[in-house]
Design an enzyme around this catalytic site. Sequence first.
Site, short mmCIF file in Angstrom:
data_model
loop_
_atom_site.label_atom_id
_atom_site.label_comp_id
_atom_site.label_asym_id
_atom_site.label_seq_id
_atom_site.Cartn_x
_atom_site.Cartn_y
_atom_site.Cartn_z
N LEU A 1 13.00 6.18 34.61
CA LEU A 1 13.59 7.46 34.21
C LEU A 1 14.07 7.36 32.77
CD1 LEU A 1 14.63 10.31 34.90
CD2 LEU A 1 16.67 9.25 35.88
N TYR B 1 17.20 6.21 55.86
CA TYR B 1 18.01 7.15 55.08
C TYR B 1 19.44 6.65 54.96
CZ TYR B 1 20.06 11.69 53.75
OH TYR B 1 20.73 12.72 53.10
P1 NAD Z 1 15.49 18.44 49.30
O1 NAD Z 1 14.46 17.66 50.02
O2 NAD Z 1 15.36 19.92 49.25
O3 NAD Z 1 15.67 17.93 47.81
C1 NAD Z 1 15.37 16.61 47.41
C2 NAD Z 1 14.62 16.70 46.08
O4 NAD Z 1 14.37 15.38 45.59
C3 NAD Z 1 13.26 17.38 46.21
O5 NAD Z 1 13.09 18.33 45.19
C4 NAD Z 1 12.27 16.23 46.06
O6 NAD Z 1 11.02 16.65 45.54
C5 NAD Z 1 13.03 15.31 45.13
N1 NAD Z 1 12.63 13.90 45.20
C6 NAD Z 1 12.55 13.11 46.29
N2 NAD Z 1 12.16 11.86 45.95
C7 NAD Z 1 12.02 11.87 44.60
C8 NAD Z 1 11.64 10.88 43.64
N3 NAD Z 1 11.34 9.63 44.01
N4 NAD Z 1 11.60 11.22 42.32
C9 NAD Z 1 11.91 12.49 41.94
N5 NAD Z 1 12.27 13.47 42.80
C10 NAD Z 1 12.32 13.16 44.12
O7 NAD Z 1 16.89 18.04 49.97
P2 NAD Z 1 18.38 18.56 49.68
O8 NAD Z 1 18.93 19.05 50.96
O9 NAD Z 1 18.39 19.43 48.50
O10 NAD Z 1 19.13 17.19 49.33
C11 NAD Z 1 19.45 16.84 48.00
C12 NAD Z 1 20.30 15.57 48.01
O11 NAD Z 1 21.52 15.80 48.71
C13 NAD Z 1 19.62 14.39 48.69
O12 NAD Z 1 19.94 13.21 47.99
C14 NAD Z 1 20.26 14.36 50.06
O13 NAD Z 1 20.28 13.07 50.61
C15 NAD Z 1 21.67 14.86 49.75
N6 NAD Z 1 22.28 15.46 50.93
C16 NAD Z 1 21.93 16.71 51.35
C17 NAD Z 1 22.50 17.24 52.50
C18 NAD Z 1 22.19 18.62 52.99
O14 NAD Z 1 22.72 19.02 54.02
N7 NAD Z 1 21.38 19.41 52.32
C19 NAD Z 1 23.43 16.49 53.23
C20 NAD Z 1 23.73 15.20 52.79
C21 NAD Z 1 23.17 14.70 51.62
#
Ligand code: NAD
Length: 326
Positions: free
Chosen positions: A61, A145
């Site tokens: 990155l 995860y």
């Molecule tokens: P999401 O799947 O919509 O978003 C994740 C994003 O990360 C996607 O756009 C995906 O394309 C991108 N991504 C994944 N691997 C990647 C990589 N190696 N390089 C570049 N981009 C990559 O999920 P979300 O719900 O928006 O979650 C976002 C973050 O928040 C995550 O880290 C998740 O663990 C955390 N989180 C979300 C929730 C929830 O309830 N939504 C709860 C706990 C934690």
Amino acid sequence: MRVVITGGAGFLGSHLCDLLLRRGDRVVCVDDLSTGRLENLRDAARHPAFRFVECDVTRGLDVPGPVDAVAHLASPASPPDYLRRPLQTLAAGSRGAEHALLLARRHGARFLLASTSEVYGSPQVHPQTEEYWGHVNPIGPRSVYDESKRFAEALTTAYRRTLGVDTGIVRIFNTYGPRMRADDGRVVSNFITQALSGRPVTVYGSGEQTRSFCYVDDLVRGLAAMLDSDESGPVNLGNPGEFTVAELAGLVRRLTGSAAPVDFRPLPQDDPPRRRPAVERAARTLGWVPVVGLEQGLRQTIDWFRGRSGELREAEPRDAGLTVTG
Ligand code: NAD
Ligand code: UDP
């Protein structure tokens, strides 16, 4: 501020891009589009202070120009997504998190880790306070995860203690709202998609397990508050209102006016029986409290899904494919 958001094309990341742009920050969104979508960035892309970089952060990155903060959200997040991509999930919390930390270190920038309530595993303390160490099966199916995020927390803490990077960890509890994919597989988008398309609403297990659901606008306000602070955390971000999955199914059926039947399916392995955040630390350190109740947030989410009838017809909500065998 000029903020780099990894995973910025995803559900939460895209809302964070919009919030930061609205308040005058510059935003660089880095995403490999594995579970995110460019259409989530339709509003952001119209903004002159927005840049999108397609990149897998587990490979490296680098962002030219100044960087004041790095928010690391890149990771599969829905159980069906992370079960389909176990190795990429572990890489996102290890190599991906380290690349994001190194970027923050090079620029002397603030680093925010989007961790999760899943670090508490199947919790034996209720509600979950940040002091609780959790109860995680390290070789169970969810471990890719849970342990990825636990490692990311350890790495973030070591960068703070050893290298002096200004880091903050938030533990996000189940969040829902517009821009979830119809086939995301998490419970709120599954139930809404099923109810609106007349397909059976799939309740796993007895439906007596509980979750606490936070509306996305509340959540990203908390992420921005953590970016602005110098708190190290961890800080729970979630709505403490606790509901059984069966109650959620009933609410979604009522709010959509759906007569879709309820279909009870096997409970996924290691599915936590209950979950609820203690949010006193977020209130005290960030002045953050969630304000959108479940019924109001569901109405807004349902309205958004109603506008996407094509996707609803096509999408077959996925299940975790993890059934209890013994
Ligand atoms: P999401 O799947 O919509 O978003 C994740 C994003 O990360 C996607 O756009 C995906 O394309 C991108 N991504 C994944 N691997 C990647 C990589 N190696 N390089 C570049 N981009 C990559 O999920 P979300 O719900 O928006 O979650 C976002 C973050 O928040 C995550 O880290 C998740 O663990 C955390 N989180 C979300 C929730 C929830 O309830 N939504 C709860 C706990 C934690
Ligand atoms: N769940 C369900 N039906 C579905 C999807 C999920 O009953 O179609 C249940 C799941 O077993 C869990 C809860 O809803 O008990 C929340 O699941 P989700 O995948 O949204 O998030 P989790 O908290 O498990 O990460």
